[in-house]
Design an enzyme around this catalytic site. Structure first.
Site, PDB file in Angstrom:
ATOM      1  N   GLU A   1       0.806  -1.227   0.000  1.00 38.37           N
ATOM      2  CA  GLU A   1       0.000   0.000   0.000  1.00 38.37           C
ATOM      3  C   GLU A   1       0.838   1.275   0.000  1.00 38.37           C
ATOM      4  OE1 GLU A   1      -2.812  -0.599   3.172  1.00 38.37           O
ATOM      5  OE2 GLU A   1      -3.676  -2.366   2.207  1.00 38.37           O
TER       6      GLU A   1
ATOM      7  N   GLU B   1      -5.853 -10.514  -3.361  1.00 36.86           N
ATOM      8  CA  GLU B   1      -6.679 -10.587  -2.149  1.00 36.86           C
ATOM      9  C   GLU B   1      -8.162 -10.455  -2.507  1.00 36.86           C
ATOM     10  OE1 GLU B   1      -5.397  -7.765   0.829  1.00 36.86           O
ATOM     11  OE2 GLU B   1      -3.282  -7.934   0.251  1.00 36.86           O
TER      12      GLU B   1
END
Length: 550
Positions: A324, A427
């Site tokens: 991220e 994910e």
């Protein structure tokens, strides 16, 4: 059937699929990430836009006028692919969003581009209308940065595809990239062809990595283990390798749970992704690390890499090195702008064989997050690889979807494909705010689009089971009874593998077939003679040949 006849049949089938979209263009996967002096020609020759739209000027949400298109009679359920070239004046660069207003609703983002003042940037996206629109809709552009910037649009295109046409393109891509033709040649001891030999081909292992997250709840749970192993060939640990889990206090490392999960995977031939070495979000940085700066932080970071990757060198095929990075920058704030490249360098030295990934959310799920547009991701990846020389080699897309916009998803993947790196959906799940039946429907859309896109080389579901709970989406309940999402996964797993093929060799001793990529066991019987061999079907365009002597 001879090999030549078999290949002619496949060619005819491909043409038949292509012709199912008669009267419209085949989907154009062209994409551009560089800013060009002049725009390219519009895709599909502009598609239906020249006939359907009326170009107008609007001040919608901007202080300066920008082009808009009034669209008449859009159809519910149709997949619309939209693209154009964008340039701005009055600002060096800004994120420009394409939006669609129809009736009382607005699709906040159907595509974005990082526009600049001196060149043209490519915007690619799309939309599907789930509910009947008003007779007239407006496609317009918003500058997410400097509101005084003037937006220019060129080579705009809008191309419709029915659900059947969109699926036909997915299936053709699957045939081209996930399957391969094989020819088994059966000969006798003198090398002469043996006709009418019985050939049986059986799947040993699937070639495409489609797996799921697991947690410590899989340990000492044989029913859950059996359920998992029946379906998946790849896994990722949900939280057990994260820094806060392995070293909650300085110097107090504990890999017990991770070691046990690794042993389970090794014993059952499960390939593993490593998630993650570092996480930029300060919330998930160990509390004791958040208090460090300068040399103490540098030493802690070095220790983390040497400890984690030194322990598991060669055990994980991939690592999410830094998680991220588009949304957070804890390490670069404290260690300087080159810190991220140094983290990748350290990971490469510690585990030279692992593929190193950057992993991010809201790149493929939406284009309404200004921090993680596809152009922002491409720019960050290029900065690390081309400018800083980081050994980054994989693109991770988390894929935490609410309502998926499938034409946008394809457009984003088209752009990322220009990087030439493996792209993984790392994910995948659907928001728990959505009912279970709709979760399953949305999941099927996402998985079909991911599996059908040539740039995607692996898909991981984020569905680690904790009793009857999961992060967002479960495949089963606590008793391992399938939920709608689980039924979708089982259906697609069955659809996307070739379990067994049987037939007989022709007059030339050849038996040809098409199968999904993977490893196969081949058994040949002719009279009282028999032989076995193995067949590997990696990706490739040419026929894979195997000669068996009996």
């Amino acid at each position: 059937m001879s090999e030549a006849s078999f290949l002619r049949l496949l060619t005819f089938a491909a043409l038949l699929i292509h012709n199912t979209i008669s009267g419209t263009e085949w989907y154009n996967s062209a994409a551009y990430t560089e800013c060009k002096a002049s725009p390219e020609a519009p895709l599909y020759g502009g598609g239906i836009l020249p006939d359907l739209a009326r170009a107008v000027e609007t001040n919608n949400e901007t202080a300066a006028s920008s082009p808009s298109y009034v669209l008449d009679n859009l159809a519910t359920g149709t997949h619309y692919a939209f693209s154009c070239w964008v340039k701005i004046r009055g600002s060096e660069e800004a994120v420009v969003k394409a939006r669609l207003a129809t009736g009382n609703a607005t699709i906040r983002c159907i595509g974005t581009a990082l526009a600049r003042s001196g060149c043209w940037s490519f915007l690619k996206g799309g939309f599907v209308l789930d509910s009947p629109p008003s007779d007239t809709s407006v496609l317009y552009f918003k500058n997410a940065g400097n509101r005084t910037a003037e937006i220019s649009i060129a080579s705009a295109s809008l191309q419709p595809f029915t659900v059947e046409q969109w699926r036909a393109h997915q299936e053709e891509n699957i045939r081209r990239t996930r399957k391969r033709v094989a020819a088994i040649h059966v000969v006798d001891s003198s090398g002469k062809p043996v006709s009418q030999a019985a050939v049986a081909v059986e799947l040993v292992s699937k070639g495409f990595p489609l797996g799921s997250a697991i947690a410590n709840t899989i340990l000492d749970n044989p029913p859950y283990q059996a359920w998992f192993l029946e379906r998946f060939n790849t896994a990722v640990f949900e939280n057990e390798l994260k820094w806060y889990a392995t070293e909650p206090e300085p110097g107090q490392e504990n890999y017990t749970t991770a070691d046990q999960m690794l042993a389970f995977a090794q014993a059952n031939g499960i390939a593993l992704r490593g998630h993650n070495i570092f996480w930029e979000d300060p919330i998930y940085v160990p509390s004791w690390v958040r208090n460090l700066t300068g040399d103490p932080l540098e030493r802690a970071v070095e220790s983390r890499v040497s400890s984690l990757l030194g322990r598991y060198k060669g055990e994980f095929t991939q690592w999410d090195v830094n998680n991220e990075m588009l949304h957070y920058n804890f390490y670069e704030q404290r260690l300087g702008k080159n810190a991220s490249a140094r983290l990748f360098d350290a990971a490469r030295r510690a585990d030279p064989l692992a593929t190193l990934f950057m992993n991010e959310f809201n790149v493929v799920e939406t284009c309404d997050d200004d921090l993680s547009t596809v152009d922002a991701y491409v720019l960050r990846l290029n900065e690390l690889v081309q400018r800083a020389g980081a050994p980054l080699a994989g693109v991770g897309l988390q894929g935490h979807f609410s309502r998926p916009n499938i034409p946008l998803m394809r457009a984003v993947l088209d752009k990322l494909a220009t990087l030439g790196m493996p792209v993984w959906l790392t994910e995948v799940d659907i928001s728990k705010k959505i009912d279970l039946e709709t979760q399953g429907n949305y999941l099927e859309q996402v998985l079909r689009e991911g599996f059908g896109h040539p740039a995607v080389e692996g898909i991981m579901l984020w569905t680690a089971l904790h009793g009857g709970r999961c992060y967002q989406m479960c495949l089963t309940d606590g008793e391992l009874r399938s939920l709608p999402a689980g039924s979708v996964v089982d259906k697609l797993l069955g659809e996307w593998q070739t379990r067994a093929v049987t037939g007989t060799s022709d007059e030339y001793g050849t038996f040809s077939f098409e199968a999904f990529l993977g490893e196969y066991r081949v058994r040949v019987i002719s009279g009282n003679r028999s032989a076995e061999s193995t067949l590997s079907l990696p990706q490739g365009n040419e026929t894979k040949r195997l000669s068996i002597r009996i």
